[in-house]
Structures are given as C-alpha cells and as structure tokens.
Enzyme design. Structure first.
Site, PDB file in Angstrom:
ATOM      1  N   ARG A  74      11.133  -1.547  11.254  1.00  0.00           N
ATOM      2  CA  ARG A  74       9.989  -1.302  12.119  1.00  0.00           C
ATOM      3  C   ARG A  74       9.950  -2.326  13.243  1.00  0.00           C
ATOM      4  O   ARG A  74      10.180  -3.508  13.015  1.00  0.00           O
ATOM      5  CB  ARG A  74       8.702  -1.396  11.301  1.00  0.00           C
ATOM      6  CG  ARG A  74       8.418  -0.144  10.519  1.00  0.00           C
ATOM      7  CD  ARG A  74       7.252  -0.299   9.593  1.00  0.00           C
ATOM      8  NE  ARG A  74       6.030  -0.791  10.238  1.00  0.00           N
ATOM      9  CZ  ARG A  74       4.839  -0.744   9.658  1.00  0.00           C
ATOM     10  NH1 ARG A  74       4.711  -0.207   8.451  1.00  0.00           N
ATOM     11  NH2 ARG A  74       3.777  -1.217  10.261  1.00  0.00           N
TER      12      ARG A  74
ATOM     13  N   ARG B  27      -9.727   0.688   8.988  1.00  0.00           N
ATOM     14  CA  ARG B  27      -9.310  -0.682   9.278  1.00  0.00           C
ATOM     15  C   ARG B  27     -10.378  -1.446  10.052  1.00  0.00           C
ATOM     16  O   ARG B  27     -10.153  -2.606  10.387  1.00  0.00           O
ATOM     17  CB  ARG B  27      -8.055  -0.638  10.145  1.00  0.00           C
ATOM     18  CG  ARG B  27      -6.769  -0.994   9.388  1.00  0.00           C
ATOM     19  CD  ARG B  27      -5.657  -0.733  10.365  1.00  0.00           C
ATOM     20  NE  ARG B  27      -4.437  -1.428  10.147  1.00  0.00           N
ATOM     21  CZ  ARG B  27      -3.344  -0.848   9.638  1.00  0.00           C
ATOM     22  NH1 ARG B  27      -3.378   0.369   9.169  1.00  0.00           N
ATOM     23  NH2 ARG B  27      -2.225  -1.527   9.570  1.00  0.00           N
TER      24      ARG B  27
ATOM     25  N   ARG C 286      11.951  -6.331   5.497  1.00  0.00           N
ATOM     26  CA  ARG C 286      11.881  -4.902   5.142  1.00  0.00           C
ATOM     27  C   ARG C 286      12.797  -4.033   5.990  1.00  0.00           C
ATOM     28  O   ARG C 286      12.933  -4.248   7.183  1.00  0.00           O
ATOM     29  CB  ARG C 286      10.455  -4.360   5.385  1.00  0.00           C
ATOM     30  CG  ARG C 286       9.387  -5.014   4.607  1.00  0.00           C
ATOM     31  CD  ARG C 286       8.167  -4.142   4.484  1.00  0.00           C
ATOM     32  NE  ARG C 286       7.433  -3.907   5.712  1.00  0.00           N
ATOM     33  CZ  ARG C 286       6.168  -3.514   5.743  1.00  0.00           C
ATOM     34  NH1 ARG C 286       5.506  -3.302   4.621  1.00  0.00           N
ATOM     35  NH2 ARG C 286       5.561  -3.306   6.887  1.00  0.00           N
TER      36      ARG C 286
ATOM     37  N   ARG D 241      -0.732  -8.938  13.253  1.00  0.00           N
ATOM     38  CA  ARG D 241      -1.247  -7.934  12.305  1.00  0.00           C
ATOM     39  C   ARG D 241      -2.100  -8.602  11.207  1.00  0.00           C
ATOM     40  O   ARG D 241      -3.125  -8.061  10.798  1.00  0.00           O
ATOM     41  CB  ARG D 241      -0.075  -7.154  11.686  1.00  0.00           C
ATOM     42  CG  ARG D 241       0.549  -6.186  12.688  1.00  0.00           C
ATOM     43  CD  ARG D 241       1.964  -5.824  12.319  1.00  0.00           C
ATOM     44  NE  ARG D 241       2.039  -4.993  11.133  1.00  0.00           N
ATOM     45  CZ  ARG D 241       3.155  -4.838  10.413  1.00  0.00           C
ATOM     46  NH1 ARG D 241       4.267  -5.450  10.765  1.00  0.00           N
ATOM     47  NH2 ARG D 241       3.142  -4.048   9.365  1.00  0.00           N
TER      48      ARG D 241
ATOM     49  N   LYS E 289       0.825  -1.208   0.000  1.00  0.00           N
ATOM     50  CA  LYS E 289       0.000   0.000   0.000  1.00  0.00           C
ATOM     51  C   LYS E 289       0.862   1.263   0.000  1.00  0.00           C
ATOM     52  O   LYS E 289       0.623   2.192  -0.768  1.00  0.00           O
ATOM     53  CB  LYS E 289      -0.936   0.028   1.229  1.00  0.00           C
ATOM     54  CG  LYS E 289      -1.896  -1.130   1.317  1.00  0.00           C
ATOM     55  CD  LYS E 289      -2.879  -0.978   2.467  1.00  0.00           C
ATOM     56  CE  LYS E 289      -2.256  -1.013   3.842  1.00  0.00           C
ATOM     57  NZ  LYS E 289      -1.706  -2.338   4.236  1.00  0.00           N
TER      58      LYS E 289
END
Ligand code: AMP
Length: 217
Positions: free
Chosen positions: A161, A88, A127, A172, A13
C-alpha cells in the site's frame, strides 16, 4: 448481527473481519477497500481521494458517509455486516446511527482492538499482499511458504500500500488518536463497546471476539 471493528491502522481489523465473514456469514464493509477499488478503476471519486489517502489523512465525512450508505442499502436480507474502518469520526458515528435507525437495524457490538502503538509502525511497514487474490503477508512475520509465490493462488505478483510508508503511518496514527479515538466514549456510553487484546496472536484475538459475539446463529 451488525458489528464494528475499531482500532488503529495495523491493529488487525481486516484480518479479523475476514475470519468473521467465514465463521458468522457476515459481510465485511471496508471503506479503505472501497476507496482503493475506486482508485484502481480510475473513477472521479478515486482520483479525488488519492492524495489525501497517500498522505495518511482522512477523506471527508460527507464522501465516506455517502459511500457506506450506498453499500448498506445494497445489503438487504443478509446475515449482517462488519464495519471495518468506519466510522472514524464522531460525525460518521452519528450518521451511522441515523442510517441504522432508518433501516430498522441495530448495532450489536463494537469491538475495540487495543494495541501497543510502538509495535504498529513495525507491523505496518512490513506489510504486503498478493496483487491477484489479496492474501496478506509480512516481511518478517509471515512470508510466503515458497519465496515469491502466493500460498493461496500461486501468483508471483505482490503489492504494498502506498500509505504503508513510515511518514504516512505516523499521520494515520495521529488521525486515529485525534479523530477516531473520541468515538470510543460514544459507544461505551451505549454499552456496546468491548475491548480485545489486539497484540495477541491472530487465533487468540479471534477467540476473544467469538467469546463476545457468541455462537453463530
Ligand atoms: P484503511 O484501509 O481503513 O486503513 O483506510 C485507508 C485510507 O482510506 C485512510 O487512511 C483514509 O485516507 C481513507 N479512509 C478509509 N476509511 C475512512 C473513513 N471512514 N473516513 C475517512 N477516511 C477513510
């Protein structure tokens, strides 16, 4: 033009939002980025959400709705926005409808980025990003051209992160399945939901989204 990018964590996203900002002149509104900025600044709000975010759970609807309402208020006169990471939950989607109605704005499209869940953990766990300019990288799929140096700004500082670890990623994904996926039928019923293949290569996903949105005005 006002749009929503919907999809589980790791669907891409943020990457697509950046491309849409450039191509269409829209403003990215990422609630995750806003919360991370609050944490970095050491504000009361930042401290309040810290634990919940690191565990991979959702922060409360009231808090998020207040945060986003404030940002939408500041946007007067732009070309429109891309919501990334909001709404969300169903109550958030309903609150967004009320906000848009109050301001006489419309929601043009909701882009659903569909992905293979098994691939997501792998995508997310590798990531990292440049601490200075935010450019994103991946241990296996996208390393900096020169090892340890950001391609974009030359910085040697990188960050990961706190919620990109396997345990938080599992939470998540579960939050997406249980709390976020139920908003898909809500937008399908309104006739604004458009799926794209989030597993395709980045440029191909961008082309699919552009086909849905049409040419920039
Ligand atoms: P993101 O960068 O979108 O993956 O968001 C990171 C974290 O911020 C999430 O795991 C949640 O803890 C929190 N967060 C971001 N947006 C929302 C939202 N719309 N509702 C609840 N929590 C959110």
């Amino acid at each position: 033009m006002n749009i929503i990018l919907l999809g589980p964590p790791g669907a891409g996203k943020g990457t697509q939002a950046k491309r849409l900002e450039e191509k269409y002149g829209l403003t990215q509104l990422s609630t995750g980025d806003m919360l991370r900025a609050e944490r970095k600044s050491g504000s009361d709000l930042g401290r309040k959400v810290q634990e919940v975010m690191d565990a991979g759970q959702l922060v409360s609807d009231d808090l998020i709705i207040e945060l986003i309402a404030h940002r939408i208020d500041q946007l007067e006169g732009g070309k429109g926005f891309i919501l990334d990471g909001f709404p969300r939950t169903v109550p958030q989607a309903e609150a967004l409808d009320r906000m848009l109605k109050e301001k006489g704005l419309r929601l043009d499209s909701v882009i659903e980025m569909t992905v293979d869940e098994a691939a997501l953990v792998d995508r997310i766990a590798g990531r990292f990003s440049c601490a200075k300019c935010g450019a994103s990288y991946h241990d296996r799929y996208h390393r900096p051209k020169s090892e340890g140096v950001c391609d974009v700004c030359g910085s040697r500082d990188f960050v990961r992160r706190a919620d990109d670890n396997p345990e938080a990623v599992k939470t998540r994904l579960e939050a997406y399945r249980r709390q976020t996926a139920p908003i898909l039928p809500y937008y399908r019923a309104k006739g604004v939901l458009h799926p794209v293949d989030g597993m395709a290569e980045i440029g191909e996903v961008a082309r699919q989204i552009e086909t849905i949105l049409g040419n920039p005005k």
